[in-house]
Design a protein around this motif. Structure first.
Motif, PDB file in Angstrom:
ATOM      1  N   LEU A  62       0.829  -1.215   0.000  1.00  8.10           N
ATOM      2  CA  LEU A  62       0.000   0.000   0.000  1.00  8.10           C
ATOM      3  C   LEU A  62       0.858   1.257   0.000  1.00  8.10           C
ATOM      4  O   LEU A  62       0.566   2.226  -0.715  1.00  8.10           O
ATOM      5  N   GLY A  65       2.287   1.619  -3.453  1.00  7.52           N
ATOM      6  CA  GLY A  65       1.274   2.129  -4.377  1.00  7.52           C
ATOM      7  C   GLY A  65       1.091   3.631  -4.238  1.00  7.52           C
ATOM      8  O   GLY A  65       0.973   4.355  -5.233  1.00  7.52           O
ATOM      9  N   CYS A  66       1.084   4.123  -2.993  1.00  5.75           N
ATOM     10  CA  CYS A  66       0.981   5.577  -2.774  1.00  5.75           C
ATOM     11  C   CYS A  66       2.211   6.307  -3.310  1.00  5.75           C
ATOM     12  O   CYS A  66       2.092   7.385  -3.904  1.00  5.75           O
ATOM     13  N   ALA A  90       0.728  -1.602  -6.377  1.00  5.66           N
ATOM     14  CA  ALA A  90       0.390  -2.175  -5.076  1.00  5.66           C
ATOM     15  C   ALA A  90       0.018  -3.649  -5.197  1.00  5.66           C
ATOM     16  O   ALA A  90       0.448  -4.472  -4.386  1.00  5.66           O
ATOM     17  N   GLY A  94       2.521  -6.406  -3.829  1.00  6.95           N
ATOM     18  CA  GLY A  94       1.883  -7.103  -2.708  1.00  6.95           C
ATOM     19  C   GLY A  94       1.879  -8.610  -2.910  1.00  6.95           C
ATOM     20  O   GLY A  94       2.191  -9.373  -1.997  1.00  6.95           O
TER      21      GLY A  94
END
Length: 185
Positions: A62, A65-66, A90, A94
């Motif tokens: 996460l 991804g940000c 992400a 992940g």
């Protein structure tokens, strides 16, 4: 006080007639199960039930991804496409992180550190290229940070061997004493 509480040196609390479970007495059926009584409710309880081999890769994915969304915004990509880049980054990192965390107990220390370094280096190199950098510069940046991650992971794995799920890989055998036995007459 009842005999069970007295035998285990438990004392009754002065307020509300409750039993002090600190000294071995049981107040109710819920406190008899130490697993259930020790578990907090809500998000804290959920966090304790999810193993670290699942929660840490998900949190890292996460965050990655940000970071991907931020990096694509600096290149000029706005709105939906930046969000899709972040979502794809992400999901892929992940899944790769979950697979690595799942199979890490079957790897030797050096291979595990190399896997973490490769995953980190490839991911950072790819995100660096999203900012408009050349392929050569992105590859060098990813390779450098992957090597740094390899060294850090190797250091952590070697210095925390007692926490490894499979123990020490190459335990040292005690040296044999090659001296002759003492003569007895």
């Amino acid at each position: 006080m009842d005999q069970h509480a007295h035998r285990h040196e438990a004392r009754a609390a002065r307020s509300h007639g409750t039993v002090d479970v600190e000294h071995g007495a049981t107040a109710n059926a819920r406190s008899r199960d130490p697993q259930r009584a020790a578990r907090p409710a809500g998000l804290a309880g959920l966090a304790e039930r999810i193993p670290a081999t699942v929660s840490l890769p998900v949190i890292a994915a996460l965050a990655f991804g940000c970071f991907t969304i931020f990096r694509t915004h600096t290149d000029g990509t706005k709105g939906g496409p930046a969000m899709l880049y972040g979502l794809a980054a992400a999901v892929v990192t992940g899944l790769l992180g979950l697979a690595l965390a799942h199979f890490q107990s079957s790897m030797i220390t050096e291979t595990r550190a190399l896997a973490y370094g490769a995953l980190f280096g490839c991911a950072i190199g790819w995100v660096y290229s999203l900012g408009g950098e050349t392929i050569l510069k992105s590859s060098a940046f990813g390779l450098t940070l992957g090597a740094v991650m390899f060294v850090v992971a190797l250091y952590v794995f070697r210095t925390h061997r007692t926490r490894e799920p499979h123990g020490i890989h190459r335990p040292h055998k005690p040296h044999r004493d090659h001296r002759l036995p003492v003569a007895t007459h």
